[in-house]
Scaffold this active site. Structure first.
Site, PDB file in Angstrom:
ATOM      1  N   ARG A  79      28.687  39.159  37.359  1.00 14.68           N
ATOM      2  CA  ARG A  79      30.009  38.585  37.642  1.00 14.68           C
ATOM      3  C   ARG A  79      29.943  37.532  38.750  1.00 14.68           C
ATOM      4  NH1 ARG A  79      34.143  43.117  38.523  1.00 14.68           N
ATOM      5  NH2 ARG A  79      35.495  41.322  38.852  1.00 14.68           N
ATOM      6  N   ASN A 116      42.513  39.263  43.561  1.00 14.02           N
ATOM      7  CA  ASN A 116      41.290  38.631  43.061  1.00 14.02           C
ATOM      8  C   ASN A 116      40.186  38.682  44.112  1.00 14.02           C
ATOM      9  OD1 ASN A 116      42.877  38.147  40.897  1.00 14.02           O
ATOM     10  ND2 ASN A 116      43.193  35.967  41.304  1.00 14.02           N
ATOM     11  N   ASP A 167      37.449  36.641  43.762  1.00  9.70           N
ATOM     12  CA  ASP A 167      36.595  35.493  43.442  1.00  9.70           C
ATOM     13  C   ASP A 167      36.567  34.388  44.498  1.00  9.70           C
ATOM     14  OD1 ASP A 167      39.096  34.181  43.055  1.00  9.70           O
ATOM     15  OD2 ASP A 167      39.065  34.566  40.892  1.00  9.70           O
ATOM     16  N   HIS A 194      41.619  43.595  47.233  1.00 16.28           N
ATOM     17  CA  HIS A 194      40.529  44.271  46.530  1.00 16.28           C
ATOM     18  C   HIS A 194      39.146  43.788  46.981  1.00 16.28           C
ATOM     19  CE1 HIS A 194      43.473  45.400  43.019  1.00 16.28           C
ATOM     20  NE2 HIS A 194      43.661  46.109  44.108  1.00 16.28           N
ATOM     21  N   CYS A 219      19.984  48.603  53.207  1.00 19.65           N
ATOM     22  CA  CYS A 219      20.326  48.338  54.605  1.00 19.65           C
ATOM     23  C   CYS A 219      19.206  48.899  55.486  1.00 19.65           C
ATOM     24  CB  CYS A 219      21.635  49.071  54.878  1.00 19.65           C
ATOM     25  SG  CYS A 219      22.212  49.029  56.568  1.00 19.65           S
ATOM     26  N   GLY A 274      50.439  35.984  37.479  1.00 16.20           N
ATOM     27  CA  GLY A 274      49.170  36.257  36.798  1.00 16.20           C
ATOM     28  C   GLY A 274      48.625  37.657  37.009  1.00 16.20           C
TER      29      GLY A 274
HETATM   30  P1  OAD Z   1      44.805  41.928  34.498  1.00 17.67           P
HETATM   31  O1  OAD Z   1      43.633  41.504  33.703  1.00 17.67           O
HETATM   32  O2  OAD Z   1      45.240  43.343  34.402  1.00 17.67           O
HETATM   33  O3  OAD Z   1      46.061  41.035  34.106  1.00 17.67           O
HETATM   34  C1  OAD Z   1      45.976  39.646  34.034  1.00 17.67           C
HETATM   35  C2  OAD Z   1      47.382  39.103  33.798  1.00 17.67           C
HETATM   36  O4  OAD Z   1      47.300  37.691  33.824  1.00 17.67           O
HETATM   37  C3  OAD Z   1      48.002  39.493  32.462  1.00 17.67           C
HETATM   38  O5  OAD Z   1      49.325  39.967  32.692  1.00 17.67           O
HETATM   39  C4  OAD Z   1      47.996  38.195  31.667  1.00 17.67           C
HETATM   40  O6  OAD Z   1      49.117  38.085  30.777  1.00 17.67           O
HETATM   41  C5  OAD Z   1      48.091  37.173  32.780  1.00 17.67           C
HETATM   42  N1  OAD Z   1      47.553  35.846  32.473  1.00 17.67           N
HETATM   43  C6  OAD Z   1      46.561  35.497  31.611  1.00 17.67           C
HETATM   44  N2  OAD Z   1      46.345  34.166  31.642  1.00 17.67           N
HETATM   45  C7  OAD Z   1      47.197  33.656  32.563  1.00 17.67           C
HETATM   46  C8  OAD Z   1      47.468  32.342  33.062  1.00 17.67           C
HETATM   47  N3  OAD Z   1      46.777  31.289  32.651  1.00 17.67           N
HETATM   48  N4  OAD Z   1      48.425  32.212  34.008  1.00 17.67           N
HETATM   49  C9  OAD Z   1      49.112  33.278  34.457  1.00 17.67           C
HETATM   50  N5  OAD Z   1      48.920  34.527  34.016  1.00 17.67           N
HETATM   51  C10 OAD Z   1      47.975  34.722  33.085  1.00 17.67           C
HETATM   52  O7  OAD Z   1      44.518  41.487  36.014  1.00 17.67           O
HETATM   53  P2  OAD Z   1      45.164  42.036  37.364  1.00 17.67           P
HETATM   54  O8  OAD Z   1      46.612  42.307  37.210  1.00 17.67           O
HETATM   55  O9  OAD Z   1      44.732  41.120  38.430  1.00 17.67           O
HETATM   56  O10 OAD Z   1      40.961  45.779  40.276  1.00 17.67           O
HETATM   57  O11 OAD Z   1      44.379  43.415  37.508  1.00 17.67           O
HETATM   58  C11 OAD Z   1      44.575  44.163  38.657  1.00 17.67           C
HETATM   59  C12 OAD Z   1      43.307  44.867  39.033  1.00 17.67           C
HETATM   60  O12 OAD Z   1      42.792  45.611  37.927  1.00 17.67           O
HETATM   61  C13 OAD Z   1      42.166  43.940  39.388  1.00 17.67           C
HETATM   62  O13 OAD Z   1      42.222  43.453  40.709  1.00 17.67           O
HETATM   63  C14 OAD Z   1      40.977  44.836  39.197  1.00 17.67           C
HETATM   64  C15 OAD Z   1      41.347  45.484  37.900  1.00 17.67           C
HETATM   65  O14 OAD Z   1      40.806  46.738  37.655  1.00 17.67           O
HETATM   66  C16 OAD Z   1      39.805  46.140  40.840  1.00 17.67           C
HETATM   67  O15 OAD Z   1      38.731  45.744  40.436  1.00 17.67           O
HETATM   68  C17 OAD Z   1      39.986  47.051  42.000  1.00 17.67           C
END
Ligand code: OAD
Length: 242
Positions: A68, A100, A102, A117, A146, A185
């Site tokens: 990743r 995010n 990233d 996160h 470490c 997003g």
């Molecule tokens: P998700 O993958 O769950 O959701 C991504 C969201 O972005 C969805 O609702 C899509 O509809 C939307 N989306 C896609 N393309 C888009 C665009 N171009 N513009 C705007 N929105 C768009 O991601 P997160 O909600 O970030 O946690 O997920 C939350 C957490 O779940 C992450 O931080 C990660 C994951 O498990 C950990 O790793 C701790």
């Protein structure tokens, strides 16, 4: 696309807060977690993103995060990230809360960023928590150790782990004080991040969701704007300026 009510509120607002999720980086080419092409469709979080998975098979987890990281290196922020950086300068108090890992918000020039996160480019010892910034995962085929002997892990939050307390408490405080809160997003499925827009709403904020698809909180927010962040956010900045 934007209601006059939203533009009026933003023009008069002193405290604006934005929560972002993986969707904001989708247009840069970073895969999301859920939905079409999402990482959790192809990989199992229980095998890769939790502490017991790392104890069981550190090599596999390290390798997955190396993969990743390599995906992210070379990736650039998109117009949504840049619009958020510009938005920061338009209000006396602005907080960007992100799920995010990233680093693209920083690369786009945002300054006040609360990383709920963690950050995939940072590492820490699984045993003593010492942080390491300079490990190039590409040069580390095996899990580095470490000086205390512990394995080094990415400094990201895994399932079952607590969020960094300082980032979470600042995010809560920001949400409680927000006059306008944008949830952008994110699928709003992972707690406690998903509750932040609702905390803001309970405390009187005007809450707006920006997403191509509806989420579990869409019916609770004041406005749902259907669209991609890379298109909607620059237009929002232009609308405020106009
Ligand atoms: P998700 O993958 O769950 O959701 C991504 C969201 O972005 C969805 O609702 C899509 O509809 C939307 N989306 C896609 N393309 C888009 C665009 N171009 N513009 C705007 N929105 C768009 O991601 P997160 O909600 O970030 O946690 O997920 C939350 C957490 O779940 C992450 O931080 C990660 C994951 O498990 C950990 O790793 C701790």
């Amino acid at each position: 696309m934007f209601s006059q009510g939203l533009i009026d509120r933003l023009e008069g607002a002193r405290r604006v807060v934005v929560l972002t999720g993986a969707g904001v980086s989708a247009e840069s080419g970073v895969p999301t977690f859920r939905g079409k092409g999402g990482l959790w469709k192809r990989y199992k979080p229980e095998e890769l993103a939790n502490p017991s998975a790392f104890i069981r098979n550190p090599e596999l987890v390290w390798e997955w995060y190396s993969y990743r990281r390599k995906l992210i290196v070379g990736i650039k922020p998109n117009s949504g990230h840049y619009a958020l950086a510009e938005l920061e300068g338009m209000f006396p108090h602005f907080a960007l809360i992100t799920q995010n890992i990233d680093g693209l918000h920083k690369a786009a020039g945002s300054r006040v960023i609360l990383e709920l996160h963690g950050n995939i480019m940072r590492n820490r010892c699984f045993e003593c928590n010492r942080t390491f910034r300079s490990i190039d995962p590409g040069d580390e085929p095996r899990v580095p150790r470490c000086s205390c002997g512990g394995f080094i892990r990415p400094d990201v939050v895994w399932f079952g782990e607590s969020l960094p307390a300082d980032q979470l408490s600042r995010a809560m405080e920001a949400a409680e004080g927000a006059e306008v809160f944008l949830s952008v997003g994110t699928s709003a499925q992972v707690q406690p991040a998903a509750s932040l827009p609702l905390v803001a709403k309970r405390n009187g904020a005007h809450v707006v969701e920006i997403n191509p698809e509806r989420t579990p909180i869409s019916h609770l927010v004041d406005e749902f704007i259907q669209g991609e962040s890379g298109e909607v956010l620059p237009q929002l900045v232009q609308a405020i300026k106009a």
